[in-house]
Design a protein around this motif. Structure first.
Motif, PDB file in Angstrom:
ATOM      1  N   ILE A  29       0.834  -1.202   0.000  1.00  0.00           N
ATOM      2  CA  ILE A  29       0.000   0.000   0.000  1.00  0.00           C
ATOM      3  C   ILE A  29       0.867   1.249   0.000  1.00  0.00           C
ATOM      4  N   ASP A  30       1.905   1.263   0.812  1.00  0.00           N
ATOM      5  CA  ASP A  30       2.811   2.410   0.855  1.00  0.00           C
ATOM      6  C   ASP A  30       3.434   2.665  -0.519  1.00  0.00           C
ATOM      7  N   ARG A  31       3.890   1.603  -1.181  1.00  0.00           N
ATOM      8  CA  ARG A  31       4.495   1.755  -2.509  1.00  0.00           C
ATOM      9  C   ARG A  31       3.473   2.269  -3.523  1.00  0.00           C
ATOM     10  N   LEU A  32       2.256   1.720  -3.466  1.00  0.00           N
ATOM     11  CA  LEU A  32       1.216   2.124  -4.416  1.00  0.00           C
ATOM     12  C   LEU A  32       0.767   3.563  -4.195  1.00  0.00           C
ATOM     13  N   GLU A  33       0.692   3.987  -2.955  1.00  0.00           N
ATOM     14  CA  GLU A  33       0.281   5.368  -2.658  1.00  0.00           C
ATOM     15  C   GLU A  33       1.268   6.364  -3.256  1.00  0.00           C
ATOM     16  N   ARG A  34       2.525   6.005  -3.325  1.00  0.00           N
ATOM     17  CA  ARG A  34       3.549   6.899  -3.870  1.00  0.00           C
ATOM     18  C   ARG A  34       3.395   7.112  -5.373  1.00  0.00           C
ATOM     19  N   VAL A  39      -3.284   1.650 -10.402  1.00  0.00           N
ATOM     20  CA  VAL A  39      -2.356   0.854 -11.210  1.00  0.00           C
ATOM     21  C   VAL A  39      -3.000  -0.464 -11.634  1.00  0.00           C
ATOM     22  N   ASP A  40      -2.371  -1.112 -12.614  1.00  0.00           N
ATOM     23  CA  ASP A  40      -2.700  -2.480 -12.996  1.00  0.00           C
ATOM     24  C   ASP A  40      -1.819  -3.364 -12.132  1.00  0.00           C
ATOM     25  N   LEU A  41      -2.404  -4.027 -11.159  1.00  0.00           N
ATOM     26  CA  LEU A  41      -1.668  -4.761 -10.142  1.00  0.00           C
ATOM     27  C   LEU A  41      -1.687  -6.255 -10.446  1.00  0.00           C
ATOM     28  N   VAL A  42      -0.502  -6.870 -10.460  1.00  0.00           N
ATOM     29  CA  VAL A  42      -0.372  -8.297 -10.752  1.00  0.00           C
ATOM     30  C   VAL A  42       0.415  -8.942  -9.617  1.00  0.00           C
ATOM     31  N   GLY A  43      -0.066 -10.090  -9.126  1.00  0.00           N
ATOM     32  CA  GLY A  43       0.637 -10.812  -8.077  1.00  0.00           C
ATOM     33  C   GLY A  43       0.726 -12.287  -8.395  1.00  0.00           C
ATOM     34  N   HIS A  44       1.826 -12.915  -7.980  1.00  0.00           N
ATOM     35  CA  HIS A  44       2.052 -14.345  -8.170  1.00  0.00           C
ATOM     36  C   HIS A  44       2.355 -14.975  -6.822  1.00  0.00           C
ATOM     37  N   ASP A  45       1.828 -16.177  -6.599  1.00  0.00           N
ATOM     38  CA  ASP A  45       2.094 -16.938  -5.384  1.00  0.00           C
ATOM     39  C   ASP A  45       1.612 -16.109  -4.190  1.00  0.00           C
ATOM     40  N   ARG A  58      -8.085  -1.396  -0.470  1.00  0.00           N
ATOM     41  CA  ARG A  58      -7.756  -0.088  -1.051  1.00  0.00           C
ATOM     42  C   ARG A  58      -8.032  -0.079  -2.552  1.00  0.00           C
ATOM     43  N   PRO A  59      -9.284  -0.264  -2.952  1.00  0.00           N
ATOM     44  CA  PRO A  59      -9.594  -0.297  -4.386  1.00  0.00           C
ATOM     45  C   PRO A  59      -9.258   1.014  -5.099  1.00  0.00           C
ATOM     46  N   ASP A  60      -9.114   2.096  -4.350  1.00  0.00           N
ATOM     47  CA  ASP A  60      -8.743   3.375  -4.945  1.00  0.00           C
ATOM     48  C   ASP A  60      -7.339   3.350  -5.540  1.00  0.00           C
ATOM     49  N   LEU A  61      -6.521   2.393  -5.127  1.00  0.00           N
ATOM     50  CA  LEU A  61      -5.142   2.297  -5.631  1.00  0.00           C
ATOM     51  C   LEU A  61      -5.020   1.384  -6.845  1.00  0.00           C
ATOM     52  N   VAL A  62      -6.099   0.683  -7.194  1.00  0.00           N
ATOM     53  CA  VAL A  62      -6.017  -0.381  -8.196  1.00  0.00           C
ATOM     54  C   VAL A  62      -6.981  -0.129  -9.355  1.00  0.00           C
ATOM     55  N   ARG A  63      -6.425  -0.068 -10.587  1.00  0.00           N
ATOM     56  CA  ARG A  63      -7.268   0.050 -11.783  1.00  0.00           C
ATOM     57  C   ARG A  63      -7.754  -1.333 -12.192  1.00  0.00           C
ATOM     58  N   THR A  64      -6.809  -2.277 -12.321  1.00  0.00           N
ATOM     59  CA  THR A  64      -7.145  -3.670 -12.583  1.00  0.00           C
ATOM     60  C   THR A  64      -6.279  -4.530 -11.684  1.00  0.00           C
ATOM     61  N   TRP A  65      -6.704  -5.762 -11.501  1.00  0.00           N
ATOM     62  CA  TRP A  65      -5.978  -6.676 -10.624  1.00  0.00           C
ATOM     63  C   TRP A  65      -5.962  -8.054 -11.253  1.00  0.00           C
ATOM     64  N   ALA A  66      -4.810  -8.685 -11.256  1.00  0.00           N
ATOM     65  CA  ALA A  66      -4.668 -10.051 -11.755  1.00  0.00           C
ATOM     66  C   ALA A  66      -3.750 -10.799 -10.812  1.00  0.00           C
ATOM     67  N   ARG A  67      -4.053 -12.070 -10.620  1.00  0.00           N
ATOM     68  CA  ARG A  67      -3.226 -12.874  -9.733  1.00  0.00           C
ATOM     69  C   ARG A  67      -3.089 -14.259 -10.321  1.00  0.00           C
ATOM     70  N   GLY A  68      -2.047 -14.955  -9.898  1.00  0.00           N
ATOM     71  CA  GLY A  68      -1.856 -16.315 -10.377  1.00  0.00           C
ATOM     72  C   GLY A  68      -1.153 -17.176  -9.358  1.00  0.00           C
ATOM     73  N   ASN A  69      -1.520 -18.434  -9.352  1.00  0.00           N
ATOM     74  CA  ASN A  69      -0.863 -19.452  -8.548  1.00  0.00           C
ATOM     75  C   ASN A  69      -0.788 -19.102  -7.068  1.00  0.00           C
TER      76      ASN A  69
END
Length: 183
Positions: A29-34, A39-45, A58-69
């Protein structure tokens, strides 16, 4: 585009960082607020679990979200290595005795990671990463999540734990499609 290493997974942990799920979420969250815009946020594992938490709180920080595995369901069957890491005695023993060449072979055989990429990955396994892995697996533990968050699309890739390494072109195409869908 930015790709961030989590503290303990390539980035030096901040002082007094305990590698808990909550601390990782706060760090993200701290990194995204800066950045100053969604943003288009992607996470793995574990990153997928952490980005899910960020997107939900914090949906205000995220335009789209994708995750995997990343396991979300209580019915998820952990792979044998995760089961070892979850056990405080066996997990510590495993990490203390970890031998890079054998670990690379284990990743290649058990997770279908190409050998040369497995060898590259294990070169980054250091003390902070070992401790971070153990803390996450010992403290915490996609389709149901997609339904729960009312996702507009769910994509299942027929791969093991490392689709980013096994089929990078297909993953990139899926992310581009996701990011370019009408809002």
């Amino acid at each position: 585009m930015e790709a961030w290493d989590l503290p303990g997974f390539g980035a030096t942990p901040p002082p007094h960082f305990g590698s808990t799920k909550e601390e990782y979420v706060d760090w993200l969250i701290d990194r995204l607020e800066r950045i100053g815009e969604p943003v288009d946020l992607v996470g793995h594992d574990w990153g997928g679990i952490l980005t899910a938490r960020v997107a939900s709180t914090r949906p205000d920080l995220v335009r789209t979200w994708a995750r995997g595995n990343c396991p979300i369901s209580a019915q998820y069957v952990w792979h044998p290595l995760a089961k070892t890491w979850q056990d405080p005695v066996e997990g510590d023993r495993y990490m203390n005795e970890l031998e890079p060449t054998a670990f690379a072979k284990e990743l290649a055989a058990g997770f279908d990671v190409p050998s040369e990429l497995a060898e590259e990955m294990v070169r980054h396994v250091d003390g902070p990463m070992k401790q971070s892995v153990l803390r996450l697996y010992q403290i915490e533990f996609g389709e149901k999540l997609a339904t729960a968050v009312r996702a507009s699309r769910f994509l299942r890739l027929d791969r093991n734990h490392w689709p980013l390494l096994q089929m990078p072109t297909a993953v990139a195409a899926a992310l581009e499609l996701h990011w370019n869908q009408p809002e």
